[in-house]
Design an enzyme around this catalytic site. Structure first.
Site, PDB file in Angstrom:
ATOM      1  N   GLY A   1     -82.105 -27.511 -26.368  1.00 13.49           N
ATOM      2  CA  GLY A   1     -82.329 -26.090 -26.662  1.00 13.49           C
ATOM      3  C   GLY A   1     -82.728 -25.783 -28.093  1.00 13.49           C
TER       4      GLY A   1
ATOM      5  N   ASP B   1     -70.972 -34.135 -21.800  1.00 17.07           N
ATOM      6  CA  ASP B   1     -72.435 -34.099 -21.920  1.00 17.07           C
ATOM      7  C   ASP B   1     -72.988 -35.525 -21.779  1.00 17.07           C
ATOM      8  OD1 ASP B   1     -74.916 -32.925 -22.471  1.00 17.07           O
ATOM      9  OD2 ASP B   1     -74.696 -33.186 -24.636  1.00 17.07           O
TER      10      ASP B   1
HETATM   11  P1  13P Z   1     -80.472 -30.248 -29.020  1.00 13.44           P
HETATM   12  O1  13P Z   1     -79.692 -31.133 -29.936  1.00 13.44           O
HETATM   13  O2  13P Z   1     -81.926 -30.509 -29.094  1.00 13.44           O
HETATM   14  O3  13P Z   1     -80.136 -28.821 -29.178  1.00 13.44           O
HETATM   15  O4  13P Z   1     -80.062 -30.681 -27.530  1.00 13.44           O
HETATM   16  C1  13P Z   1     -78.751 -30.481 -27.082  1.00 13.44           C
HETATM   17  C2  13P Z   1     -78.542 -31.038 -25.734  1.00 13.44           C
HETATM   18  O5  13P Z   1     -79.415 -31.035 -24.908  1.00 13.44           O
HETATM   19  C3  13P Z   1     -77.219 -31.573 -25.404  1.00 13.44           C
HETATM   20  O6  13P Z   1     -77.207 -32.239 -24.190  1.00 13.44           O
END
Ligand code: 13P
Length: 288
Positions: free
Chosen positions: A210, A85
């Site tokens: 999200g 990520d």
């Molecule tokens: P949140 O922590 O707001 O759910 O975002 C998660 C995200 O976008 C990981 O890349």
């Protein structure tokens, strides 16, 4: 089942008008809870690992070994992608080397030409190895593991430049924010999303941040081409609340309530409930 690239599951989601959840992992409890929920609900799933979480778990190699072994030991049969990520350029190569099945290169803070050049190189490496690649244009607002974004909406022309390189999926900033949304948040920019979609055609789009996006906005985003939705903070908050309750009720003081397997059990269950709720909203249940 071995780890898979996210390509096929996302193309199926795009065509079927639902989204696959990316749930970020932090440790064994997180990974186990997410995998068990995906299996139970017959949903494809993407395990997200930020560079900070990778470091916390002692390195990407540890993460890949744990996830692969857990899939085998738990008899997980639904498709699972292990995804970096918000990867840096170096982080991408480390994860490729460690055996991840999906990579995100976040070049959104570079000038567009540099983002294009680096993404292009990674497209060719990932294609060669059969890995999926996510790229980012615009910036996701807020902070996640030290990655700070201002939250500016993506330029649809720039999105096209990156999509044309042949990435698997594209994260375009549409006013989404990592972490909790402020009370005065204006909501997702569906105008931007529609304009991006028009430029990038069939490319599966990714919605970061999200946590806390209202269900109607999630559904509308899916109808406009979002096929992957990332959730991190919401599972953390669920784990925190359940663990706090256990301790505040003094359950850790009764019998062997201090046993980590007992102490962490309510939090692990809370993660499962959170993942289930998201999978229901995203529409991925039964799609494995
Ligand atoms: P949140 O922590 O707001 O759910 O975002 C998660 C995200 O976008 C990981 O890349």
């Amino acid at each position: 089942m071995a780890l898979v690239s996210a390509k096929e599951m996302l193309e199926k989601a795009r065509d079927g008008k639902y989204a696959v959840g990316q749930f970020n992992i932090n440790n064994l409890e997180w990974t186990k809870s997410i995998l068990q929920t995906a299996e139970e609900l017959r949903s494809p799933v993407i395990l997200g690992v930020s560079e900070g979480a990778g470091k916390y778990m002692t390195g990407f190699k540890t993460v890949a070994a744990m996830v692969k072994a857990m899939i085998e030991c738990l008899n997980i049969t639904v498709p699972v992608a292990l995804h970096l990520d918000h990867g840096t350029y170096d982080g991408c190569y480390k994860c490729i080397d460690a055996g991840f099945s999906s990579i995100m290169f976040d070049g959104s803070h570079f000038p567009i030409d540099e983002n294009v050049a680096k993404t292009k190189e990674l497209v060719s490496v990932c294609n060669h190895l059969g890995l999926s690649l996510e790229a980012e244009v615009g910036a996701i607002g807020g902070e996640e593991d030290g990655v700070i974004g201002k939250g500016e909406c993506a330029d649809p022309e720039e999105c096209k430049k990156i999509a044309d390189l042949g990435v698997t999926m594209l994260a375009a900033g549409i006013g989404n924010i990592h972490g909790k949304y402020p009370a005065d948040w204006p909501g997702l920019s569906f105008e931007t999303l529609a304009a991006v979609k028009e430029k990038v055609g069939n490319m599966p789009l990714v919605l970061h941040g999200g946590t806390g996006i209202p269900t109607d906005m999630i559904k509308k985003a899916i109808s406009l081409g979002v096929a992957k939705i990332n959730v991190n903070t919401e599972c953390q908050l669920a784990f925190q609340a359940a663990t706090r309750k256990y301790v505040e009720e003094g359950k850790d003081l009764v019998g062997k309530g201090f046993d980590p397997r007992k102490l962490l059990a309510p939090g692990a269950q809370a993660i499962k409930d959170c993942v289930k709720e998201k999978m229901e909203i995203f529409g991925s249940i039964g799609k494995a």
